[in-house]
Motif scaffolding. Sequence first.
Motif, short mmCIF file in Angstrom:
data_model
loop_
_atom_site.label_atom_id
_atom_site.label_comp_id
_atom_site.label_asym_id
_atom_site.label_seq_id
_atom_site.Cartn_x
_atom_site.Cartn_y
_atom_site.Cartn_z
N ALA C 72 0.82 -1.20 0.00
CA ALA C 72 0.00 0.00 0.00
C ALA C 72 0.86 1.26 0.00
N ALA C 73 2.04 1.16 0.58
CA ALA C 73 2.93 2.32 0.59
C ALA C 73 3.30 2.71 -0.84
N PHE C 74 3.52 1.70 -1.68
CA PHE C 74 3.91 2.01 -3.05
C PHE C 74 2.72 2.51 -3.86
N MET C 75 1.53 2.01 -3.51
CA MET C 75 0.32 2.57 -4.13
C MET C 75 0.21 4.05 -3.78
N ALA C 76 0.40 4.34 -2.50
CA ALA C 76 0.30 5.73 -2.05
C ALA C 76 1.34 6.59 -2.73
N ALA C 77 2.58 6.07 -2.80
CA ALA C 77 3.65 6.83 -3.43
C ALA C 77 3.27 7.14 -4.88
N GLY C 78 2.75 6.14 -5.58
CA GLY C 78 2.35 6.36 -6.96
C GLY C 78 1.26 7.40 -7.08
N ALA C 79 0.23 7.27 -6.25
CA ALA C 79 -0.90 8.19 -6.33
C ALA C 79 -0.47 9.63 -6.06
N PHE C 80 0.31 9.81 -5.00
CA PHE C 80 0.73 11.17 -4.65
C PHE C 80 1.73 11.72 -5.66
N ALA C 81 2.61 10.86 -6.17
CA ALA C 81 3.57 11.34 -7.16
C ALA C 81 2.83 11.79 -8.42
N ALA C 82 1.88 10.99 -8.87
CA ALA C 82 1.13 11.37 -10.08
C ALA C 82 0.39 12.69 -9.84
N TYR C 83 -0.20 12.81 -8.66
CA TYR C 83 -0.91 14.05 -8.33
C TYR C 83 0.02 15.24 -8.42
N ASN C 84 1.21 15.10 -7.84
CA ASN C 84 2.13 16.24 -7.82
C ASN C 84 2.75 16.52 -9.17
N PHE C 85 3.05 15.50 -9.93
CA PHE C 85 3.56 15.75 -11.28
C PHE C 85 2.51 16.48 -12.10
N ASN C 86 1.30 16.03 -11.97
CA ASN C 86 0.21 16.63 -12.72
C ASN C 86 0.00 18.09 -12.31
N LEU C 87 0.16 18.33 -11.00
CA LEU C 87 -0.08 19.66 -10.46
C LEU C 87 1.05 20.61 -10.79
N ARG C 88 2.28 20.13 -10.69
CA ARG C 88 3.42 21.03 -10.67
C ARG C 88 4.19 21.09 -11.98
N VAL C 89 4.02 20.12 -12.84
CA VAL C 89 4.74 20.18 -14.11
C VAL C 89 3.76 20.62 -15.20
N GLU C 90 3.98 21.84 -15.62
CA GLU C 90 3.11 22.43 -16.63
C GLU C 90 3.19 21.64 -17.94
#
Lengths: 316, 299, 346
Positions: C72-90
């Motif tokens: 589940a930790a890796f699921m969480a890492a994936g979900a949050f990483a995708a969220y932040n890439f989507n948010l922060r990389v124009e």
Amino acid sequence: MALSGSALGLMEASVYAPEVFARGLPASLLSGEQAEGRAVSVEPVAGPAPLLSLQGIGLSFGGVVALADIDLSVNPGEIRAIIGPNGAGKSSLINVISGVYRPDRGHIGLHGIGYAQVPTQRLARLGVARTFQNLALFKGLSVLDNVAAGLAYKVRSNFAGQVLGIGRSREERRDSLNRADQILDFLDLAAVRDRLAGTLPYGLQKRVELARALVAEPRLLLLDEPMAGMTANEKSEMAAFVRAARDRFATTVVLIEHDVGVVMGLSDRIAVLDYGRKIADATPDEVRNDPRVIDAYLGVASDNEALSRNEGRAGI
Amino acid sequence: MIADFDYQFFIEVLVGGLLSGVMYSLVAIGFVLIYKTSGVLNFAQGALLLFAALTFVSLVERGVPFALALVVTFAIMVAIGVAIERTVLRPLTNKPPITLFMATLGLSYIIEGAAQLIWGTQVHGLDLGIEDVPLEVGGVLISQFDIFAAVVAAGMVVLLSRFFRYTRIGLAFRAVADDQFAALAVGLRLPLIWATVWAAAGLVALVAGLLWGARLGVQFSLSLVVLKALPVLVLGGFDSILGAIVGGLLIGASEKLAEVYIGDYFGGGIESWFAYVVALVFLLIRPSGLFGQKLVERV
Amino acid sequence: MAAIPAEFSSAPVLPKWVVPVLLLAFAYGVVPLIGSSYLFEAILLPFLALSLAGVGLNILTGYAGQVSLGSAAFMAAGAFAAYNFNLRVEGLPLIGSIFLAGIVAAAIGIVFGLPSLRLRGFYLAVSTLAAQFFVQWALTKFSWFSNDSASGVIDAPRLSISGFALDGAVGRYFFALTIVAVLTFLAHRLVSSQTGRNLIAVRDNETAARIIGIPVLKTKLLAFAISSFIIGVAGVIWAFAYLRTVEPAGFNLDRSFQILFIIIIGGLASIRGAFFGAALIVVFPLALSRLGGFLLGDVFDSGVLDMSQRIVLGALIILFLILEPDGLVALWDRIRRRLLLAWQTT
């Protein structure tokens, strides 16, 4: 000992020594070397530089001495047996040679390069293969894949190439399957090629292990009790395979075995261990008549029987 | 900087940590007992602890006298232990250890579910009659409850080690722990030994459950105490009672100290993972653990 | 039929690719036409996400033999990483964010896989809990990960691929199905490649693998990396397509155990097994609650449901380990063989 003094010029241990020994000799050379190897076994005095030499190997586990000051030299092409009663240190010796254990003292010379501990992860590249006392097959792989795994050290393609089926991965796979199939034919295992290794009867599993070790055409083959737990028939079959493998691949064989009878008929020279010490090292005939060897085996009924049974056989 | 260092406070933190470490050790010992005889990392130990505490509290709340509740709960724990051994572990004999581990994971789900289905999900207070007034020892304030818990835990350890040292069944236990096949060969009665060990593990679960329950309240999260014991086991070795004790003390102390002195740099709340990191770092330096023997690879 | 060769009963008649292709055709062509939004929202989306996570864990645990309790930790890492890439990389397309999220999860997987180089068995299993607790702690503690949202619960971005919105239940289903299909195909290729066989070799006998020259350390870390990549992407699907929120709480230890249960029940070292297991894990609580409500009426409230779920799940695990260690896949294959045999003899 006639051979222990042979000039080796051992370099001090270097795990990073260059791989001077390219694998696999040209086929044309094989028969010649093999003949030479046989000649050595008949006349040990005029031997070439040993392929493997142990010098002053000592090993203990928490105060229990497993090996004490063992010297051993193995010439190219010979079948070299190490025998001894239970707990004599035979398996420890094989584990030292294959780098599973690091000896407390002494060094191991392989192809003239000295090691304090043989680098296990490069063992295959150094042309050394081994089998295990207790079955060590990959139960979840087919017999074919088990044998092909013996060539895994050669694989150069990476996982991405393999997944996408690009680069050299296809070629590598084809090549290793071909060679595995050849070995399976050679050891009469083609019929069980696609079975899961774990589902085979014990004797066949032992043979698959031999196949996995042989597929890399090693220059040195270490067999840790290859016939343990086999029926008499299976044993003589296995002995024939070992001999055939030596003849075909010019492989040098070091083998550990309980059954003295089989060993006498199979080996060129025999080293006898007792309580971690080497008490004899000579031809089968000499060993058989060595009073120290007979002493060491006294009281071990089955081995004694084997010894006397063999005497009958040797007379033939 | 050094001059400012409050030694008295430091010692208070350290002692507090060591005392809660004893509580970790107590849980860890339950694991060690089972591991030594069956080779199983019994993940259900935490669920057993919850079950024991919940059963005891519920009995007391229903008017059963303290001592009787203790005996009844202990009897139930023994029965559960024997039942587990019979129905779950024995059919899985000779399976890889990791299979057995997963089975105990399933077991913990069953026991947790059953405990709450039977006794309900509400939080129960558990009063062992120890007032938690800080005691001053040599100028250092120490929780009275912590001392009590530590004494009880130490008593358990002494009791268990005497039992296993001096009784016939204890000797048999040690033989089994050394070599199951040899023990079987010389005619030791394995089922009896297993049953005894599970009973002992049940007793440990009961005592640990009561101590932890008194501190945290008897509720579902009690079973998560296992998560505190696991790093202790990694550190001390799954098969060493001494390792469990020393490991528990080390983890307890370092966890408290870290929380107080460096926790702020991390924004606090580091106790959820700190013990694991301590255990891992230690193992990277010393792979055989605190007291583990150097394992010889047999091939 | 006389033309069928004698070995029919042991080998399937159809080439191996036929069944998956038919299933995919059904999933793309038929399911969207007949499915209700309940089917998509409550069953198919979590099923797809958990199946993919199961595929990922199976590579590590089933094939390479390294038990992980921190999926589940890796699921969480994936979900949050995708969220932040989507948010922060124009201007980064969604698929790019997801790929990078997988890479981030893989990198974390390698870090927490390092103990596997020295630890084995239980010691390793316990050490993977460190990943579980550390990642969950970090995501809760540092609000940067959730873009300083007050509640820590954030809305996932709307799904769209090259301007084509995939908002509705069916759209999200297509999105999840496509990613799962592609990654599952690649995972299948992987496990039947040399690397896949190396994984099995390391699992079955590490010493022998090392001695014949399989790079054991590299193989283990690769298993952690690939497994975590896939599980990370599964986390993205879980958060973006199924829940549509990103929060650490759902990626707890119970989730990790759930994924482990999926591969035990479905079948270790089987790609198909992950799908079988996930199907059971998703459907069984729903079925249990219907059944319980039907049989017991009001007594069967949510608390009782929750507890009986735990009990039945635990019992299932033990039963499978004892009776069918190779999981639903083995059961399925046996039943299918029987049926084929019966059909053949008539």
